[in-house]
Design an enzyme around this catalytic site. Structure first.
Site, mmCIF file in Angstrom:
data_model
loop_
_atom_site.group_PDB
_atom_site.id
_atom_site.type_symbol
_atom_site.label_atom_id
_atom_site.label_comp_id
_atom_site.label_asym_id
_atom_site.label_seq_id
_atom_site.Cartn_x
_atom_site.Cartn_y
_atom_site.Cartn_z
ATOM 1 N N CYS A 239 24.536 32.402 79.696
ATOM 2 C CA CYS A 239 23.659 32.481 80.873
ATOM 3 C C CYS A 239 22.998 31.144 81.191
ATOM 4 O O CYS A 239 22.509 30.939 82.300
ATOM 5 C CB CYS A 239 22.593 33.539 80.672
ATOM 6 S SG CYS A 239 23.273 35.162 80.335
ATOM 7 N N HIS B 105 16.972 31.792 85.631
ATOM 8 C CA HIS B 105 18.013 32.772 85.339
ATOM 9 C C HIS B 105 17.395 34.156 85.454
ATOM 10 O O HIS B 105 16.360 34.446 84.859
ATOM 11 C CB HIS B 105 18.550 32.539 83.928
ATOM 12 C CG HIS B 105 19.394 33.663 83.431
ATOM 13 N ND1 HIS B 105 20.345 34.269 84.227
ATOM 14 C CD2 HIS B 105 19.432 34.306 82.236
ATOM 15 C CE1 HIS B 105 20.933 35.228 83.534
ATOM 16 N NE2 HIS B 105 20.388 35.280 82.333
ATOM 17 N N ASN C 182 21.699 40.848 86.307
ATOM 18 C CA ASN C 182 21.882 39.609 85.540
ATOM 19 C C ASN C 182 23.320 39.130 85.746
ATOM 20 O O ASN C 182 24.260 39.771 85.288
ATOM 21 C CB ASN C 182 21.588 39.915 84.061
ATOM 22 C CG ASN C 182 21.803 38.739 83.146
ATOM 23 O OD1 ASN C 182 22.478 37.766 83.491
ATOM 24 N ND2 ASN C 182 21.240 38.821 81.952
HETATM 25 O O1 UT7 Z 1 20.711 36.707 79.897
HETATM 26 C C1 UT7 Z 1 20.208 37.102 78.664
HETATM 27 C C2 UT7 Z 1 20.734 38.490 78.493
HETATM 28 N N1 UT7 Z 1 19.930 39.505 77.995
HETATM 29 C C3 UT7 Z 1 18.632 39.743 78.235
HETATM 30 O O2 UT7 Z 1 17.905 39.022 78.831
HETATM 31 C C4 UT7 Z 1 18.115 41.038 77.692
HETATM 32 C C5 UT7 Z 1 16.690 40.961 77.214
HETATM 33 N N2 UT7 Z 1 16.213 42.288 76.861
HETATM 34 C C6 UT7 Z 1 15.896 43.207 77.766
HETATM 35 O O3 UT7 Z 1 15.976 42.959 78.964
HETATM 36 C C7 UT7 Z 1 15.355 44.532 77.268
HETATM 37 O O4 UT7 Z 1 15.293 44.500 75.860
HETATM 38 C C8 UT7 Z 1 16.211 45.744 77.738
HETATM 39 C C9 UT7 Z 1 15.964 45.994 79.211
HETATM 40 C C10 UT7 Z 1 17.683 45.500 77.484
HETATM 41 C C11 UT7 Z 1 15.783 46.987 76.988
HETATM 42 O O5 UT7 Z 1 14.395 47.234 77.199
HETATM 43 P P1 UT7 Z 1 13.431 47.484 75.950
HETATM 44 O O6 UT7 Z 1 12.096 47.770 76.503
HETATM 45 O O7 UT7 Z 1 13.571 46.339 74.996
HETATM 46 O O8 UT7 Z 1 14.024 48.817 75.342
HETATM 47 P P2 UT7 Z 1 14.530 49.116 73.863
HETATM 48 O O9 UT7 Z 1 15.895 48.582 73.656
HETATM 49 O O10 UT7 Z 1 13.462 48.753 72.881
HETATM 50 O O11 UT7 Z 1 14.620 50.688 73.922
HETATM 51 C C12 UT7 Z 1 13.457 51.515 74.175
HETATM 52 C C13 UT7 Z 1 13.907 52.949 74.361
HETATM 53 C C14 UT7 Z 1 14.858 53.416 73.277
HETATM 54 O O12 UT7 Z 1 14.599 54.798 73.049
HETATM 55 P P3 UT7 Z 1 13.721 55.279 71.778
HETATM 56 O O13 UT7 Z 1 14.471 54.759 70.589
HETATM 57 O O14 UT7 Z 1 12.379 54.633 71.965
HETATM 58 O O15 UT7 Z 1 13.719 56.750 71.927
HETATM 59 C C15 UT7 Z 1 16.240 53.283 73.916
HETATM 60 O O16 UT7 Z 1 17.179 54.179 73.377
HETATM 61 O O17 UT7 Z 1 14.634 53.063 75.596
HETATM 62 C C16 UT7 Z 1 15.929 53.650 75.347
HETATM 63 N N3 UT7 Z 1 16.860 53.096 76.299
HETATM 64 C C17 UT7 Z 1 17.082 53.614 77.511
HETATM 65 N N4 UT7 Z 1 16.568 54.705 78.124
HETATM 66 C C18 UT7 Z 1 16.990 54.956 79.374
HETATM 67 C C19 UT7 Z 1 17.644 51.979 76.152
HETATM 68 N N5 UT7 Z 1 18.363 51.776 77.266
HETATM 69 C C20 UT7 Z 1 18.051 52.783 78.124
HETATM 70 C C21 UT7 Z 1 18.459 53.117 79.425
HETATM 71 N N6 UT7 Z 1 17.890 54.212 80.016
HETATM 72 N N7 UT7 Z 1 19.353 52.385 80.106
#
Ligand code: UT7
Length: 327
Positions: A113, A254, A284
């Protein structure tokens, strides 16, 4: 050393739009969750017959037109991408051929990225030393082909698109690319990667079934790394160039996740309104993100002569950087 300026920009996104509701119909997620956590509403998805160099071509033609340059006059073509048309030769070679850039040598830059910043840095060194007179720099990605659509934690983020810039020697002193500082930290390689398909884990029926040829991400760790790394990078570049944060008029970042950007700008004290945001529409788009956002701001007439622009990006590697441009 010659100063380097961006003399043309262009961008392209495929016409097909995939909404959060479309995703919610195929996996356990919702428009509310995705928008709340990322700021994304829609992303664009390439048609089956499109490859990355096709997206790059459309963006490049716009940038060349703005730069008033013929493809045949190009001396160097760089494409930043993690999704080249094929393993080899480089996407840039396909692009140069399609453009008819017969005089140019062409190669790809792999910094995920952050790739368009790395490519801009390489291009500017060639121009600054007088080795070439112009460079076409493109960030182009067809991320929908490497997205693991079974993983709701990452698939909601990505979209397809391309952004292009033509770089040339600056005509006036003090304008153009003032600074670009890049960083890499391979100790964090496993938090965001495509583990299969390389020499470490060649493709086998088993690795394909396990989706090892698709993006694997530990989102929470990427998020934390990104905020810390970019805050440090911005503070350092501004300090070392004797500028103050209040002098920055535009932030072209980005578009990984709008929450990451909010957290960074809040920590360093730049008002969020200075950031140009299109992640709600495109998601993204990896290396395409910075040049695509720059082109939109440029074509909308928002970038005024002599405005100070902060650019920043971070991605797999981890690889990241920050830059300052006097428009
Ligand atoms: O260019 C660089 C590329 N990558 C990035 O920049 C990614 C950086 N990270 C992020 O943007 C965030 O970490 C995400 C948007 C990917 C995820 O958000 P988060 O607040 O970090 O969520 P998490 O992974 O900690 O998950 C929280 C909860 C989990 O459920 P439990 O375990 O708390 O019950 C996940 O299973 O949200 C759940 N979850 C979802 N729920 C609904 C994860 N993805 C989803 C989804 N819809 N799509």
């Amino acid at each position: 050393m010659r100063q380097v300026q961006i003399i043309g920009t262009g961008s392209y996104v495929p016409s097909k739009v995939l909404t959060n509701d479309d995703l919610a119909a195929r996996m356990n997620t919702s428009d509310a969750w995705i928008f709340e956590r990322t700021g994304i509403r829609t992303r664009h998805i390439a048609a089956p017959e499109e490859a990355t160099s096709d997206l790059a071509l459309a963006a490049s033609l716009q940038a060349l037109r703005m730069a008033k340059l013929e493809a045949g006059e190009l001396e160097m073509v760089l494409v930043a991408t993690v999704t080249p048309d094929m393993q080899t030769p480089a996407c840039a070679v396909h692009l140069a051929h399609k453009l008819g850039a017969k005089k140019a040598f062409a190669f790809d830059i792999g910094a995920a990225c952050a790739g368009s910043l790395f490519a801009m840095s390489v291009a500017s060194q060639y121009i600054a030393t007088g080795a070439v007179k112009n460079v076409l720099v493109v960030g182009a990605e067809l991320l929908s082909r490497i997205t693991n659509w079974e993983d709701r934690g990452s698939s909601i983020l990505f979209g397809d698109g391309a952004g292009a810039m033509v770089l040339a020697p600056a005509e006036e002193p003090g304008r153009g690319l003032l600074a670009l500082q890049l960083y890499s930290d391979g100790s964090a390689a496993d938090i965001l990667c495509i583990p299969g398909g390389g020499s470490r884990t060649p493709l086998t029926p088993e690795s394909l079934a396990a989706q090892h040829h698709k993006v694997s991400m530990r989102g929470r760790e990427v998020y934390k790394f990104a905020v810390t790394a970019l805050v440090h990078a911005i503070e350092r570049i501004v300090r070392e160039h004797n500028l103050s944060l209040s002098e920055i008029q535009h932030v072209i970042a980005h578009q990984a996740n709008v929450r990451i950007l909010e957290a960074i700008l809040e920590r360093i004290g730049i008002p969020f309104e200075k950031a140009h945001i299109n992640i709600s529409r495109y998601g993204n788009t990896s290396s395409a993100s910075v040049p695509l956002t720059l082109d939109e701001a440029n074509r909308a007439g928002k970038l005024k002569r002599e405005d100070l622009i902060l650019v920043m990006a971070i991605g797999a590697g981890m690889s990241w950087g920050a830059g300052l441009i006097r428009w």
